[in-house]
Design an enzyme around this catalytic site. Structure first.
Site, PDB file in Angstrom:
ATOM      1  N   LYS A 282      63.103  26.435  31.576  1.00 27.96           N
ATOM      2  CA  LYS A 282      64.171  26.488  31.860  1.00 27.96           C
ATOM      3  C   LYS A 282      64.422  27.614  32.561  1.00 27.96           C
ATOM      4  CE  LYS A 282      65.868  24.411  27.458  1.00 27.96           C
ATOM      5  NZ  LYS A 282      66.467  22.821  27.867  1.00 27.96           N
ATOM      6  N   ARG A 356      63.239  14.010  22.312  1.00 29.84           N
ATOM      7  CA  ARG A 356      62.738  12.921  22.654  1.00 29.84           C
ATOM      8  C   ARG A 356      61.439  12.039  21.990  1.00 29.84           C
ATOM      9  NH1 ARG A 356      63.889  11.237  28.607  1.00 29.84           N
ATOM     10  NH2 ARG A 356      65.137  12.870  27.870  1.00 29.84           N
TER      11      ARG A 356
END
Length: 514
Positions: A282, A356
């Site tokens: 990020k 996920r």
């Protein structure tokens, strides 16, 4: 804050502050506002007639009744138009009132019920909304500050819910206890989200879950790396590889000994205690706030505390896969292929699509409980923020009944969800040449692709996924949610959903469909 119910006329309480509520443009007053108006020879109606106080949403005004009542002051709070009134209106107004009382350095606050006539709430619903709003509006996180808190910071420290008739007490007591339980679960979730990531590690989450279990009568187990490896949870383990902090797989159970007679609901919360993005790193700006990437886990832990406190007659399981997503020589990388616990292989496209992966193994694990319904909640995608902002969390479901139940719970709690699609076309976007699927399908339809990916690990008919990314931090304009920091979103939503599910079930039958 100490909360109690009392049978006492409002003008007789010696609390230093009374909260009263008024609808906008309604001359028929209720509760404390009506009692104070009569004791002060029409002073409240005079304020409304003059335009100084109109009863607009969350508007406040302070009165000093002097000899007309024993309390030192009265804070009137507006409820807005009666036709727009809901339980959440009252929850917000109670929070506004308690914040005003804090400004005035009030220690003991008394309140009467509101929103029953007019408004249509039952007495227990009104009591719950007021207590929830007051407790949540009073919340403050000081964390690791070493400077003393401001003098008014812990105030008020007592709330008295007043009723005029003793036969109202059972309903009001029930609502008060519910409000306390729902607020406690949310405040626990907020505390966990607000903690710095060097303290709130996977092991810390496990310890807090054990503490909650011990105090609330839940069963708790926190699986360590070796046990996770034995379960072949390759997706969870891949994310954890880059961190020196070991993963945990936390299992909380309510009514664990009654599985033969009760429906089983499984709640799954994503517990990424810090997310760098891994090698798909990020930006520096994007990494700030990523201590909150375990907000789904916090919501499940908070909800389980509430469910236990209310002794909901269901078998409820909370599953929390917890890990850091860090960068090191052992971190998982793009184009690796990993194997989840159901044997399905996953090509890693983005190491920043890690949540996920944790959920995949947890959803597989949920099958062993033969669940009537499974709901997972996660800060899964920025795409859901683009779609819905902070107005609602995204909701994906394989069952219309479950979808509707979660939407109803969202309306009741003010923690809204909104349905989004899982069209078959999205499945093609995660096709892989080297594995059964990819963990990312690109920027378009990102929230739906995340849900479609998770569906590959669901082997039961009734499942829902809640993408709460836009709801985890910072709430403008809602007086019972902090402007900065963790919102606690999801804890009340999940607990309300479970409670409503239990209320819909016949007393002596066990159902396996929504």
């Amino acid at each position: 804050m100490d909360v109690k119910t009392l049978v006492l006329p409002v003008i007789e309480t010696d609390a230093d502050t009374i909260l009263g509520y008024c609808f906008e443009d309604e001359r028929e007053l209720m509760g404390a506002a009506d009692a104070i108006n009569k004791a002060m020879n029409g002073a409240v109606l005079e304020l409304m007639d003059s335009g100084d106080f109109a009863g607009k949403p969350n508007q406040t005004i302070v009165l000093y009744p002097r000899e007309a009542a024993k309390a030192r002051r009265v804070v009137l709070v507006g409820l807005g138009k009666v036709e727009r009134f809901t339980a959440d209106t009252l929850r917000r107004s109670a929070a506004t009132g308690i914040r005003k009382a804090r400004e005035l350095k009030a220690r003991r606050v008394a309140t009467t019920l509101a929103g029953i006539e007019p408004g249509g709430l039952s007495r227990d619903s009104a009591a719950r909304a007021i207590v929830e709003g007051a407790l949540l509006g009073r919340y403050e996180y000081r964390g690791q500050k070493t400077t003393p808190a401001p003098e008014e910071s812990p105030l008020p420290d007592a709330l008295e819910v007043l009723v005029f008739q003793e036969d109202y007490l059972p309903e009001v007591d029930r609502g008060t206890l519910q409000g306390m339980a729902f607020a406690a679960g949310t405040m626990l979730a907020r505390d966990l989200v607000n903690m710095p990531p060097n303290l709130c590690t996977p092991d810390y989450l496990a310890q807090r879950a054990k503490d909650i279990a011990e105090s609330a009568g839940l069963r708790c187990e926190a699986l360590q790396r070796g046990q996770i490896e034995a379960l072949r949870m390759g997706a969870l383990l891949a994310v954890a590889r880059g961190s020196e902090t070991p993963p945990r797989f936390i299992i909380l159970e309510h009514n664990a000994e009654r599985t033969a007679e009760l429906d089983t609901i499984v709640l799954v919360g994503k517990g990424v205690t810090f997310d760098t993005g891994g090698y798909t790193i990020k930006t520096g700006e994007g990494m700030v706030g990523m201590k909150a990437d375990m907000a789904g886990a916090a919501a499940v832990i908070g909800a389980m505390g509430t469910i236990a406190a209310l002794d909901v007659p269901l078998h409820v399981v909370g599953l929390i896969p917890a890990a850091d997503n860090m960068i090191s020589g052992s971190s998982y990388r793009p184009q690796e292929v990993i194997t989840a616990s159901n044997g399905k292989t996953i090509e890693i496209i983005s190491t920043d699509a890690e949540g996920r992966l944790l959920l995949a193994d947890a959803l597989v694990y949920a099958k062993r409980y033969n669940p009537a319904a499974v709901v997972d909640i996660a800060t899964l995608t920025g795409a859901c923020v683009v779609a819905l902002g902070s107005g609602a969390a995204g909701l994906f479901s394989t069952d219309d009944g479950l979808r509707d139940a979660l939407m109803e719970a969202g309306i009741s709690t003010g923690e809204r969800v909104w349905p989004l699609p899982m069209f078959p076309e999205y499945e093609k976007l995660i096709d892989s040449q080297t594995a059964d699927m990819k963990n990312s399908g690109g920027r378009n339809a990102g929230a739906s692709i995340g849900a479609v990916f998770l569906k590959n690990f669901v082997d039961y008919p009734v499942w829902a996924h809640i993408d709460m990314t836009g709801m985890m931090l910072d709430a403008e304009g809602n007086p019972y949610i902090p402007v900065k920091g963790g919102t606690g979103y999801g804890a009340r939503l999940l607990a309300e959903f479970v409670q409503q599910w239990a209320e819909r079930q016949p007393a002596s039958t066990k159902s396996h469909s929504a």
